[in-house]
Design a protein around this motif. Sequence first.
Motif, mmCIF file in Angstrom:
data_model
loop_
_atom_site.group_PDB
_atom_site.id
_atom_site.type_symbol
_atom_site.label_atom_id
_atom_site.label_comp_id
_atom_site.label_asym_id
_atom_site.label_seq_id
_atom_site.Cartn_x
_atom_site.Cartn_y
_atom_site.Cartn_z
ATOM 1 N N MET A 14 4.510 39.348 50.178
ATOM 2 C CA MET A 14 4.809 38.784 48.861
ATOM 3 C C MET A 14 3.968 39.461 47.784
ATOM 4 N N ALA A 15 2.735 39.804 48.115
ATOM 5 C CA ALA A 15 1.866 40.459 47.133
ATOM 6 C C ALA A 15 2.457 41.792 46.681
ATOM 7 N N THR A 16 3.113 42.501 47.580
ATOM 8 C CA THR A 16 3.738 43.780 47.227
ATOM 9 C C THR A 16 4.913 43.557 46.288
ATOM 10 N N LYS A 17 5.724 42.554 46.578
ATOM 11 C CA LYS A 17 6.869 42.243 45.713
ATOM 12 C C LYS A 17 6.379 41.865 44.315
ATOM 13 N N ARG A 18 5.336 41.045 44.260
ATOM 14 C CA ARG A 18 4.796 40.625 42.967
ATOM 15 C C ARG A 18 4.192 41.800 42.217
ATOM 16 N N ALA A 19 3.518 42.691 42.940
ATOM 17 C CA ALA A 19 2.912 43.860 42.301
ATOM 18 C C ALA A 19 3.971 44.791 41.724
ATOM 19 N N VAL A 20 5.068 44.973 42.448
ATOM 20 C CA VAL A 20 6.155 45.818 41.949
ATOM 21 C C VAL A 20 6.684 45.261 40.630
ATOM 22 N N ALA A 21 6.959 43.964 40.602
ATOM 23 C CA ALA A 21 7.496 43.343 39.384
ATOM 24 C C ALA A 21 6.484 43.432 38.236
ATOM 25 N N GLY A 37 10.678 47.314 20.919
ATOM 26 C CA GLY A 37 10.777 48.133 22.119
ATOM 27 C C GLY A 37 10.218 47.426 23.337
ATOM 28 N N LYS A 38 9.105 46.694 23.153
ATOM 29 C CA LYS A 38 8.526 45.926 24.259
ATOM 30 C C LYS A 38 9.501 44.873 24.743
ATOM 31 N N GLN A 39 10.120 44.156 23.799
ATOM 32 C CA GLN A 39 11.077 43.119 24.183
ATOM 33 C C GLN A 39 12.289 43.711 24.906
ATOM 34 N N ALA A 40 12.747 44.876 24.430
ATOM 35 C CA ALA A 40 13.881 45.529 25.093
ATOM 36 C C ALA A 40 13.504 45.953 26.515
ATOM 37 N N GLY A 41 12.284 46.474 26.677
ATOM 38 C CA GLY A 41 11.819 46.881 28.001
ATOM 39 C C GLY A 41 11.696 45.695 28.937
ATOM 40 N N ILE A 42 11.136 44.604 28.438
ATOM 41 C CA ILE A 42 11.002 43.391 29.245
ATOM 42 C C ILE A 42 12.378 42.883 29.664
ATOM 43 N N GLN A 43 13.329 42.909 28.745
ATOM 44 C CA GLN A 43 14.688 42.443 29.050
ATOM 45 C C GLN A 43 15.345 43.318 30.123
ATOM 46 N N LYS A 44 15.166 44.636 30.005
ATOM 47 C CA LYS A 44 15.778 45.543 30.980
ATOM 48 C C LYS A 44 15.178 45.331 32.371
ATOM 49 N N ILE A 45 13.847 45.209 32.456
ATOM 50 C CA ILE A 45 13.201 44.993 33.749
ATOM 51 C C ILE A 45 13.619 43.635 34.318
ATOM 52 N N THR A 46 13.720 42.623 33.473
ATOM 53 C CA THR A 46 14.171 41.300 33.916
ATOM 54 C C THR A 46 15.552 41.402 34.564
ATOM 55 N N PRO A 55 13.571 35.659 41.947
ATOM 56 C CA PRO A 55 13.770 34.370 41.279
ATOM 57 C C PRO A 55 13.157 34.384 39.880
ATOM 58 N N ASP A 56 13.701 33.573 38.983
ATOM 59 C CA ASP A 56 13.192 33.504 37.612
ATOM 60 C C ASP A 56 11.712 33.134 37.572
ATOM 61 N N LYS A 57 11.282 32.288 38.499
ATOM 62 C CA LYS A 57 9.870 31.886 38.552
ATOM 63 C C LYS A 57 8.967 33.102 38.794
ATOM 64 N N GLU A 58 9.366 33.975 39.708
ATOM 65 C CA GLU A 58 8.575 35.176 40.003
ATOM 66 C C GLU A 58 8.632 36.165 38.842
ATOM 67 N N ILE A 59 9.762 36.247 38.174
ATOM 68 C CA ILE A 59 9.881 37.133 37.009
ATOM 69 C C ILE A 59 8.950 36.649 35.905
ATOM 70 N N GLY A 60 8.949 35.338 35.654
ATOM 71 C CA GLY A 60 8.060 34.774 34.639
ATOM 72 C C GLY A 60 6.600 35.011 34.971
ATOM 73 N N ARG A 61 6.244 34.844 36.241
ATOM 74 C CA ARG A 61 4.869 35.088 36.683
ATOM 75 C C ARG A 61 4.491 36.555 36.462
ATOM 76 N N ALA A 62 5.418 37.455 36.761
ATOM 77 C CA ALA A 62 5.137 38.886 36.610
ATOM 78 C C ALA A 62 4.908 39.248 35.138
ATOM 79 N N ILE A 63 5.709 38.675 34.253
ATOM 80 C CA ILE A 63 5.529 38.942 32.819
ATOM 81 C C ILE A 63 4.167 38.424 32.366
ATOM 82 N N LYS A 64 3.830 37.219 32.798
ATOM 83 C CA LYS A 64 2.537 36.627 32.431
ATOM 84 C C LYS A 64 1.380 37.495 32.927
ATOM 85 N N ASN A 65 1.468 37.931 34.182
ATOM 86 C CA ASN A 65 0.397 38.746 34.755
ATOM 87 C C ASN A 65 0.316 40.140 34.146
ATOM 88 N N ALA A 66 1.451 40.667 33.706
ATOM 89 C CA ALA A 66 1.452 42.009 33.107
ATOM 90 C C ALA A 66 0.758 42.028 31.750
#
Length: 113
Positions: A14-21, A37-46, A55-66
């Motif tokens: 799971m740590a690898t999946k989270r690190a990738v995101a 540009g940041k918002q567009a990049g975040i949207q594309k990666i999402t 899952p949306d929860k993991e995507i949200g966590r990845a954005i927060k951690n980034a």
Amino acid sequence: HSGVHLSFSSSVPMATKRAVAKNQFARAIRNASTDKGKQAGIQKITELLRVNNYPDKEIGRAIKNATRPTNRDRQQQWKSPHQVILKLPHINDALSARVSRRVRQFSSDIRLV
């Protein structure tokens, strides 16, 4: 870019999946020169991560951690001159979490990798 990322349903830690995101979002944020540009990049990666079953929860966590300070900044604050690095094979996420909890009970000078 091909749009292919590590699938969330793959059999990797799971740590690898989270690190990738997290790293994909960090790259998008770092490479953008404007807030738009940041918002567009975040949207594309999402969108790419959703296609790869994140899952949306993991995507949200990845954005927060980034957007947090890097681990390197935090590690410098607590790093002990006698720190021990313990490298163990990955069996599964549950076992890794149990081992981490047990090691933290005994010493903060041991770092698991």
